[in-house]
Design an enzyme around this catalytic site. Structure first.
Site, mmCIF file in Angstrom:
data_model
loop_
_atom_site.group_PDB
_atom_site.id
_atom_site.type_symbol
_atom_site.label_atom_id
_atom_site.label_comp_id
_atom_site.label_asym_id
_atom_site.label_seq_id
_atom_site.Cartn_x
_atom_site.Cartn_y
_atom_site.Cartn_z
ATOM 1 N N ASP A 13 23.452 25.707 -29.418
ATOM 2 C CA ASP A 13 24.778 26.322 -29.511
ATOM 3 C C ASP A 13 25.879 25.462 -28.894
ATOM 4 O OD1 ASP A 13 23.513 28.480 -30.708
ATOM 5 O OD2 ASP A 13 23.270 29.537 -28.798
ATOM 6 N N LYS A 16 27.380 22.385 -32.679
ATOM 7 C CA LYS A 16 26.939 21.402 -33.671
ATOM 8 C C LYS A 16 27.538 21.703 -35.037
ATOM 9 C CE LYS A 16 22.680 22.436 -32.719
ATOM 10 N NZ LYS A 16 22.859 23.284 -31.543
ATOM 11 N N GLY A 40 21.771 28.810 -35.705
ATOM 12 C CA GLY A 40 22.953 29.515 -36.204
ATOM 13 C C GLY A 40 24.119 28.575 -35.987
ATOM 14 N N HIS A 41 24.608 27.975 -37.053
ATOM 15 C CA HIS A 41 25.641 26.945 -36.942
ATOM 16 C C HIS A 41 26.948 27.467 -37.537
ATOM 17 C CE1 HIS A 41 22.160 23.779 -36.876
ATOM 18 N NE2 HIS A 41 22.262 24.473 -35.763
ATOM 19 N N GLN A 223 19.122 23.398 -32.626
ATOM 20 C CA GLN A 223 18.675 23.663 -31.245
ATOM 21 C C GLN A 223 19.218 22.549 -30.321
ATOM 22 O OE1 GLN A 223 15.959 23.906 -33.870
ATOM 23 N NE2 GLN A 223 16.895 25.894 -34.001
HETATM 24 P P1 GDP Z 1 25.713 25.437 -32.836
HETATM 25 O O1 GDP Z 1 24.474 26.241 -32.888
HETATM 26 O O2 GDP Z 1 25.576 24.239 -31.956
HETATM 27 O O3 GDP Z 1 26.245 25.079 -34.193
HETATM 28 O O4 GDP Z 1 26.822 26.351 -32.138
HETATM 29 P P2 GDP Z 1 27.154 27.882 -32.534
HETATM 30 O O5 GDP Z 1 27.882 27.900 -33.825
HETATM 31 O O6 GDP Z 1 25.937 28.710 -32.410
HETATM 32 O O7 GDP Z 1 28.087 28.291 -31.309
HETATM 33 C C1 GDP Z 1 29.264 27.597 -31.027
HETATM 34 C C2 GDP Z 1 30.424 28.597 -31.033
HETATM 35 O O8 GDP Z 1 31.568 27.985 -30.460
HETATM 36 C C3 GDP Z 1 30.850 29.001 -32.430
HETATM 37 O O9 GDP Z 1 31.349 30.314 -32.366
HETATM 38 C C4 GDP Z 1 31.974 28.017 -32.765
HETATM 39 O O10 GDP Z 1 32.903 28.541 -33.711
HETATM 40 C C5 GDP Z 1 32.620 27.872 -31.425
HETATM 41 N N1 GDP Z 1 33.230 26.566 -31.153
HETATM 42 C C6 GDP Z 1 32.787 25.326 -31.517
HETATM 43 N N2 GDP Z 1 33.570 24.372 -30.970
HETATM 44 C C7 GDP Z 1 34.523 25.021 -30.257
HETATM 45 C C8 GDP Z 1 35.605 24.590 -29.434
HETATM 46 O O11 GDP Z 1 35.833 23.390 -29.227
HETATM 47 N N3 GDP Z 1 36.352 25.568 -28.835
HETATM 48 C C9 GDP Z 1 36.101 26.882 -29.007
HETATM 49 N N4 GDP Z 1 36.896 27.752 -28.372
HETATM 50 N N5 GDP Z 1 35.108 27.336 -29.783
HETATM 51 C C10 GDP Z 1 34.315 26.404 -30.389
HETATM 52 P P1 IMO Z 2 21.144 26.367 -32.667
HETATM 53 O O1 IMO Z 2 20.737 25.378 -33.741
HETATM 54 C C1 IMO Z 2 20.187 28.564 -29.070
HETATM 55 C C2 IMO Z 2 15.995 29.609 -28.374
HETATM 56 C C3 IMO Z 2 15.759 31.095 -28.418
HETATM 57 C C4 IMO Z 2 14.593 31.211 -27.456
HETATM 58 C C5 IMO Z 2 13.790 29.956 -27.747
HETATM 59 C C6 IMO Z 2 12.627 30.180 -28.711
HETATM 60 O O2 IMO Z 2 22.026 27.448 -33.156
HETATM 61 O O3 IMO Z 2 21.657 25.620 -31.487
HETATM 62 P P2 IMO Z 2 12.504 30.552 -31.336
HETATM 63 O O4 IMO Z 2 13.022 31.679 -32.173
HETATM 64 O O5 IMO Z 2 13.012 29.215 -31.730
HETATM 65 O O6 IMO Z 2 11.020 30.565 -31.188
HETATM 66 O O7 IMO Z 2 13.081 30.877 -29.846
HETATM 67 O O8 IMO Z 2 14.706 29.030 -28.303
HETATM 68 N N1 IMO Z 2 16.676 29.037 -29.570
HETATM 69 C C7 IMO Z 2 17.984 28.763 -29.617
HETATM 70 N N2 IMO Z 2 18.958 28.973 -28.709
HETATM 71 N N3 IMO Z 2 20.483 27.973 -30.248
HETATM 72 C C8 IMO Z 2 19.515 27.748 -31.154
HETATM 73 O O9 IMO Z 2 19.747 27.077 -32.299
HETATM 74 C C9 IMO Z 2 18.199 28.179 -30.874
HETATM 75 N N4 IMO Z 2 17.031 28.129 -31.544
HETATM 76 C C10 IMO Z 2 16.102 28.660 -30.726
HETATM 77 O O10 IMO Z 2 16.880 31.822 -27.985
HETATM 78 O O11 IMO Z 2 15.064 31.130 -26.129
HETATM 79 MG MG MG Z 3 23.868 28.206 -32.707
#
Ligand code: GDP
Ligand code: IMO
Ligand code: MG
Length: 428
Positions: A13, A16, A40-41, A223
């Protein structure tokens, strides 16, 4: 250099999705190499939010092709739902999507077992995403798995029998569940086959062809490296290899095909699920990071635990993954803080300070913090390093200096446009 690996340096998270979408405008192919719909991207384009679990987040750039490579696990229904959303928005994916035949399929019993097993762990639960990831990888390594390519095999039905011979006794005897029948699974898989046949192809070959032609390839991380099955905080990890090492094995290409590596870190830290998080904040501070950063899971909606940037863990992540440049995301989330804490070392039992720690080391010691005065000026409209408030710039420069990696990109908002590009970034 024509390829770039983008990896998360924390527990996932890191933002990415946002950075992949932005960077993908400069690339011809984006490939996911490992993991599945546990990812979840989030991508925001023109005020619309997209969350990609299976499809590489670069897909919204019309010139790019996307691939799901051998090291991934695929939940067909999730893929189809994402396709339907692209269809509804008029985004063509039909001519731009490739799925490797070696990808393992996530079946209904994987999701069921994922949930039942984590519940059965009681206090030691991992807090899995419940997407069937662990059971699917487990059966892959136990050599019971069903792969995309098996859909075309005359022995598909026999393979299902072998799988059920293993799975059904576990479901019935350990978890008191109904067994699965062969015919139901076979019918479902044949429907999946009908839909994905046009997209199946060897991702390794395509990556190699693209690189040979001088086209640009992005290896899209999922991840984060602290969740690596071998090198993370085991057992509180995922079941795959989110770091740079997972890329060549996850596609089936030479490690030498990886050009540059960009590592992503938030300007602070979050973790979803259980497991060690030494710099986790508490009370008001955690609540503020959570609220301003909107730290709720993109896959499961779960509250993300929040805390401060951990330089010793980042040093480990950077060193062991060959990171060439840094992207710091969500800097804007710190805009309102009077005091920002930065973990600069760990005090060991003997009183000495460790500058680097390993995620699996339960005896690493206590985090040592430095308190930094906040800048208290909005940064979300800033588009160059020079325009940043002095203290924000100093924070970023400090991180880059301490980690000994050049800063390439800074993200100051969820939108594509909210990105600061530094002169060293090689893919302008
Ligand atoms: P990922 O799994 O690495 O793709 O990250 P996620 O999408 O799960 O979580 C990142 C969250 O932060 C999402 O809600 C994005 O829209 C948000 N986000 C990403 N970059 C920024 C930033 O620079 N500032 C803010 N405020 N939100 C951001
Ligand atoms: P992105 O790509 C954050 C975490 C889960 C749990 C552990 C094992 O969005 O960054 P799993 O379902 O993979 O067996 O869970 O890994 N986890 C993540 N946490 N972002 C993710 O993906 C994750 N993918 C798995 O929360 O702690
Ligand atoms: Mg994510």
């Amino acid at each position: 250099m024509s390829s770039l690996a983008l990896i998360g340096l924390q527990w996932g998270d890191e933002g990415k999705g946002k950075m992949v979408d932005w960077i993908s405008a400069r690339f011809d192919l984006a490939v996911r190499c490992q993991g599945g719909p546990n990812a979840g991207h989030t991508v925001w384009v023109n005020g619309k939010r997209w969350i990609f679990h299976q499809i590489p987040a670069g897909i919204l750039n019309p010139q790019i092709k996307v691939g799901i490579a051998a090291g991934c696990v695929l939940h067909p229904q999730t893929l189809f739902e994402e396709w339907e959303k692209l269809d509804a928005a008029g985004v063509d994916y039909q001519s731009r999507t490739l799925i490797d035949p070696r990808v393992h399929l996530i079946l209904p019993h994987h999701r069921l077992l994922d949930r039942l097993r984590d519940e059965a762990r009681g206090k030691a639960k991992i807090g899995v995403t419940g997407r069937g990831i662990g059971p699917c990888y487990q059966e892959k390594y136990a050599r019971y798995g069903i792969r995309v390519g098996d859909l075309f095999s005359p022995s598909l039905s026999d393979r299902i029998d072998v799988l059920l011979g293993y799975v059904n006794p576990i479901l019935e005897k350990v978890f008191d569940q109904e067994p699965f029948g062969r015919q139901g699974i076979l019918d479902d898989l044949l429907r999946v086959k009908d839909r994905i046949t046009p997209f199946v192809g060897d991702a390794a070959e395509v990556v190699e062809e693209y690189l040979a032609q001088g086209k640009k390839v992005l290896f899209e991380g999922a991840q984060g490296v602290l969740l690596d099955i071998d090198h993370g905080s085991y057992p509180y990890v995922t079941s795959s290899h989110p770091g740079t090492g997972g890329i060549p094995s996850g596609i089936g290409i030479s490690p030498k095909s990886i050009g540059e590596v960009i590592g992503l870190t938030k300007a602070y830290a979050t973790r979803v699920g259980t497991g060690p998080f030494p710099t986790e904040a508490t009370g008001e501070v955690e609540a503020q990071l959570q609220k301003i950063g909107n730290e709720f899971g993109a896959s499961t909606g779960r509250r993300r635990r929040c805390g401060w940037l951990d330089l010793p863990l980042l040093r480990y992540a950077i060193r062991s993954n060959g990171v060439d440049g840094l992207a710091v995301t969500k800097l804007d989330v710190l805009d309102d803080f009077d005091v920002i804490k930065l973990c600069i070392g760990y005090r060991r039992a003997d009183g000495s300070i460790a500058k680097e720690i390993k995620p699996w080391d339960e005896n690493a010691g206590e985090p040592v913090y430095e308190e930094i005065e906040g800048w208290r000026v909005p940064t979300d409209g800033v588009r160059s390093l020079e325009e940043l408030p002095d203290r924000a710039r100093a924070y970023l420069e400090r991180i880059s200096r301490e980690l000994d990696v050049p800063l390439w990109l800074v993200s100051v908002g969820q939108d594509r446009k909210a990105t600061i590009v530094l002169p060293d970034f090689p893919f302008k």
